[in-house]
Design an enzyme around this catalytic site. Structure first.
Site, PDB file in Angstrom:
ATOM      1  CG  HIS A  19      10.480 -25.515 -45.885  1.00 14.44           C
ATOM      2  ND1 HIS A  19      10.596 -24.537 -44.927  1.00 14.44           N
ATOM      3  CD2 HIS A  19      11.553 -26.334 -45.699  1.00 14.44           C
ATOM      4  CE1 HIS A  19      11.661 -24.755 -44.185  1.00 14.44           C
ATOM      5  NE2 HIS A  19      12.271 -25.837 -44.645  1.00 14.44           N
ATOM      6  CG  HIS A  22      13.734 -22.443 -46.916  1.00 14.69           C
ATOM      7  ND1 HIS A  22      13.238 -23.577 -47.525  1.00 14.69           N
ATOM      8  CD2 HIS A  22      14.809 -22.847 -46.186  1.00 14.69           C
ATOM      9  CE1 HIS A  22      13.978 -24.612 -47.193  1.00 14.69           C
ATOM     10  NE2 HIS A  22      14.935 -24.203 -46.379  1.00 14.69           N
ATOM     11  CB  CYS A 127      25.120 -33.893 -37.385  1.00 15.00           C
ATOM     12  SG  CYS A 127      23.448 -33.899 -38.094  1.00 15.00           S
ATOM     13  CB  CYS A 130      24.139 -29.904 -38.113  1.00 15.40           C
ATOM     14  SG  CYS A 130      22.879 -30.307 -36.922  1.00 15.40           S
ATOM     15  CB  CYS A 144      22.587 -35.053 -34.595  1.00 11.80           C
ATOM     16  SG  CYS A 144      22.056 -33.347 -34.810  1.00 11.80           S
ATOM     17  CG  HIS A 147      19.061 -32.899 -37.855  1.00  9.15           C
ATOM     18  ND1 HIS A 147      20.104 -32.024 -37.691  1.00  9.15           N
ATOM     19  CD2 HIS A 147      18.218 -32.336 -38.743  1.00  9.15           C
ATOM     20  CE1 HIS A 147      19.915 -30.962 -38.461  1.00  9.15           C
ATOM     21  NE2 HIS A 147      18.778 -31.121 -39.103  1.00  9.15           N
ATOM     22  CE  LYS A 295      14.536 -25.061 -38.269  1.00  6.82           C
ATOM     23  NZ  LYS A 295      15.359 -25.701 -39.268  1.00  6.82           N
ATOM     24  CE  LYS A 298      15.034 -34.449 -48.719  1.00  5.74           C
ATOM     25  NZ  LYS A 298      16.162 -34.369 -49.602  1.00  5.74           N
TER      26      LYS A 298
HETATM   27  N1  MSP Z   1      22.877 -22.768 -45.617  1.00  5.21           N
HETATM   28  C1  MSP Z   1      22.717 -22.466 -44.251  1.00  5.21           C
HETATM   29  C2  MSP Z   1      22.816 -20.978 -44.016  1.00  5.21           C
HETATM   30  C3  MSP Z   1      24.078 -20.334 -44.479  1.00  5.21           C
HETATM   31  S1  MSP Z   1      24.066 -18.625 -44.263  1.00  5.21           S
HETATM   32  C4  MSP Z   1      25.618 -18.132 -44.536  1.00  5.21           C
HETATM   33  C5  MSP Z   1      21.350 -22.951 -43.786  1.00  5.21           C
HETATM   34  N2  MSP Z   1      20.442 -23.142 -44.748  1.00  5.21           N
HETATM   35  S2  MSP Z   1      18.934 -23.638 -44.527  1.00  5.21           S
HETATM   36  O1  MSP Z   1      18.408 -23.920 -45.818  1.00  5.21           O
HETATM   37  O2  MSP Z   1      18.884 -24.677 -43.566  1.00  5.21           O
HETATM   38  O3  MSP Z   1      18.156 -22.384 -44.075  1.00  5.21           O
HETATM   39  C6  MSP Z   1      18.205 -21.938 -42.794  1.00  5.21           C
HETATM   40  C7  MSP Z   1      17.364 -20.688 -42.621  1.00  5.21           C
HETATM   41  O4  MSP Z   1      16.062 -20.860 -43.212  1.00  5.21           O
HETATM   42  C8  MSP Z   1      17.070 -20.423 -41.164  1.00  5.21           C
HETATM   43  O5  MSP Z   1      18.106 -19.762 -40.492  1.00  5.21           O
HETATM   44  C9  MSP Z   1      15.842 -19.578 -41.280  1.00  5.21           C
HETATM   45  O6  MSP Z   1      16.198 -18.286 -41.648  1.00  5.21           O
HETATM   46  C10 MSP Z   1      15.088 -20.258 -42.407  1.00  5.21           C
HETATM   47  N3  MSP Z   1      14.249 -21.351 -41.895  1.00  5.21           N
HETATM   48  C11 MSP Z   1      14.282 -22.647 -42.234  1.00  5.21           C
HETATM   49  N4  MSP Z   1      13.312 -23.309 -41.562  1.00  5.21           N
HETATM   50  C12 MSP Z   1      12.650 -22.455 -40.791  1.00  5.21           C
HETATM   51  C13 MSP Z   1      11.546 -22.523 -39.952  1.00  5.21           C
HETATM   52  N5  MSP Z   1      10.897 -23.629 -39.741  1.00  5.21           N
HETATM   53  N6  MSP Z   1      11.134 -21.386 -39.370  1.00  5.21           N
HETATM   54  C14 MSP Z   1      11.737 -20.180 -39.596  1.00  5.21           C
HETATM   55  N7  MSP Z   1      12.781 -20.091 -40.369  1.00  5.21           N
HETATM   56  C15 MSP Z   1      13.296 -21.205 -40.958  1.00  5.21           C
HETATM   57  O7  MSP Z   1      21.170 -23.086 -42.594  1.00  5.21           O
END
Ligand code: MSP
Length: 503
Positions: A19, A22, A127, A130, A144, A147, A295, A298
């Site tokens: 999304h 990411h 959780c 998380c 949590c 969440h 934020k 899902k």
């Molecule tokens: N898999 C772990 C990270 C492991 S790194 C060794 C994880 N994955 S995640 O899919 O949840 O992605 C997290 C990252 O995606 C966040 O730290 C950020 O960089 C980015 N983002 C996900 N949602 C976001 C927003 N709504 N806004 C900005 N960045 C976001 O955590």
């Protein structure tokens, strides 16, 4: 010898499709890396997918497929999204790859051999969303704190990383490395966690098979975070190619969202110390991209896929928007209306206008051949200042300020044209001077904006009659006044960014 520049994004969970949250980190990382390539640095840009753990195993089960099939499919969707967004990663790591399994076993094996991993019993709340444990005190109404969902009680025999032994060493390291975590507010947050005193952490599971097996006790798999963090050293040859590893480590730049600060700013440096390598050189922590003040997640069903916005705005405007709209650090709110407004103001009007005006007047007054810029144009000094501000902002990982500085230059060039009104004057040296200067600004803007808008800048370059691509240029030379040679055919073409109707 070009300077090495190593930048990473988090590796994204494959429980769900990509999304714009990411994409926020990934586009920022890509633009920063593109800037460094312009500087002539030797860039290594790493991204990838985090494919183990309970969350992914449950997503696979919910979709009625084996975890491997699920991860193959979902990681392909990330690769597809990054292809669409013009992401120039040098490596895409998947934690299910054999190279990564090997490195996790070597890296954690090194910590075990050095005595900082021990067997113990874990009992507590977990959780799944998380993939993290919480103490009773951290829960909010038994749920949590992130969440707001029920947690699971867990009791198992686990291996523990003796994080508690690292409190003082981490504090000393933070003291000696004041810029290791930026911005400073996030460094203070990390220090706050450490000063509270650190507990040992459970780093293996027996209740789950979907993970990297523990080499000295194969009934266990490593806990997903412990496996995931190691990706940053897998990709640069840890335990496999020492010269390569030394080239990139520890001068890494980790970009992360604020919710994963504790893992990257407390656990990861301690793990590196425990394995006998230097902690990462820099962790840059950014805020969240909010949709309707929340934020994306899902559970809240407020996902926006990058492809939906690309369909309306195009790739360049997409990238530009997320780099320019919000400061990279604090939280920023996304709105479609805001995106249309910025597109019209900055791209259709400011940049688009400059290009189409200059091309139109060159066609009318100079027979379509672009004149060379005069050395004494008032825009020369403005360009030098804009370059300095742009470069300084990219250097401090502030893309929004970098683009703001570049766009001030576009604005000044438009203002100069409006003051001089070459469209009203007779052809001759005065008109040539104004147009030559505007073409020179456009040439430099095409280079400076290319990390954000690679395709549009290629097109500007082509319309100016220049050979090659702005992405092949070298800074600072390419931003030096006087580079547009003159005598090149200038093409008008259709509007680069057609105006959009307000939503
Ligand atoms: N898999 C772990 C990270 C492991 S790194 C060794 C994880 N994955 S995640 O899919 O949840 O992605 C997290 C990252 O995606 C966040 O730290 C950020 O960089 C980015 N983002 C996900 N949602 C976001 C927003 N709504 N806004 C900005 N960045 C976001 O955590």
């Amino acid at each position: 010898m070009p300077r090495p520049f190593y930048l990473t994004t988090p590796i994204y969970y494959v429980n769900d499709a990509p999304h714009i949250g990411h994409a926020y980190t990934t586009v920022a990382g890509d633009a920063i890396c593109r800037w460094h390539r312009l500087l002539g640095d030797d860039v290594f840009f790493l991204t990838g997918t985090d494919e183990h753990g309970l969350k992914v195993a449950q997503a696979a089960e919910a979709n009625g497929v084996e975890p491997q099939e699920w991860t193959d499919r979902t990681s392909e969707r990330f690769i597809g999204a990054w292809r669409q967004l013009g992401i120039t990663y040098d490596d895409f790591i998947r934690t299910t790859e054999p190279r990564h399994h090997r490195t996790v076993q070597q890296f954690l094996g090194a910590i075990y051999d050095r005595g900082d991993i021990e067997l113990g019993t874990y009992e507590g709340s977990y959780c799944v969303a998380c993939e993290d444990y919480y103490t009773e005190a951290q829960l909010i109404d038994g749920a949590c704190p992130v969440h707001h969902r029920p947690v699971t009680r867990m009791k198992e025999q686990n291996y523990f990383f003796k994080l508690s032994r690292y409190t003082d060493r981490l504090l000393e390291w933070y003291e000696a490395n004041p810029d290791a975590v930026r911005p400073a507010t996030k460094r203070n947050e990390a220090l706050g966690f450490i000063k509270q005193g650190l507990d040992d952490i459970s780093i293996t599971r027996t209740s789950l098979r979907w993970g990297v097996p523990v080499p000295w006790d194969p009934g266990h798999v490593f806990y997903v975070w412990y496996d995931a963090l190691v990706n940053y050293v897998t990709a640069i040859g840890y335990g496999d190619d020492d010269a390569r590893f030394q080239r990139w480590w520890p001068a890494v730049h980790h970009l992360i969202g604020k919710e994963i600060l504790r893992f990257h700013c407390v656990w990861w440096p301690a793990m590196c110390m425990a394995a006998g390598i230097e902690p990462p050189g820099e962790v840059f922590v950014h805020g969240w991209l909010l949709v309707g003040g929340e934020k994306m997640s899902k559970t809240r069903l407020n996902h926006i896929a990058p492809a939906d916005l690309v369909a309306d705005f195009g790739v360049d405007a997409y990238r530009y928007h997320f780099l320019r709209d919000a400061a990279f650090g604090p939280d920023g709110d996304f709105s479609y209306e805001g995106m249309v407004a910025r597109y019209n103001a900055d791209l259709a009007n400011n940049l688009g206008n400059l290009l189409s005006r200059v091309a139109t007047v060159v066609t009318k007054k100079c027979g379509g051949t672009g004149p060379a810029p005069p050395a004494d144009s008032p825009l020369a000094a403005i360009t030098a200042d804009a370059y300095a501000a742009t470069a300084a902002a990219w250097d401090r990982l502030a893309p929004h300020e970098a683009l703001e500085a570049t766009w001030r230059l576009i604005h000044e060039a438009n203002a100069h044209l409006e003051a001089e009104e070459p469209w009203k004057a007779e052809p001759g040296p005065a008109v040539d001077a104004v147009l030559g200067a505007a073409l020179e600004v456009l040439r430099i803007v095409a280079v400076l904006a290319s990390p954000a808008m690679p395709e549009a800048c290629d097109e500007v370059w082509r319309r100016l009659g220049l050979p090659g691509s702005p992405t092949d240029q070298r800074l600072p030379e390419a931003a030096t006044w006087g580079g547009y040679p003159g005598g090149l055919p200038v093409e008008k073409g259709p509007p680069l960014f057609p105006r959009m109707q307000p939503a």
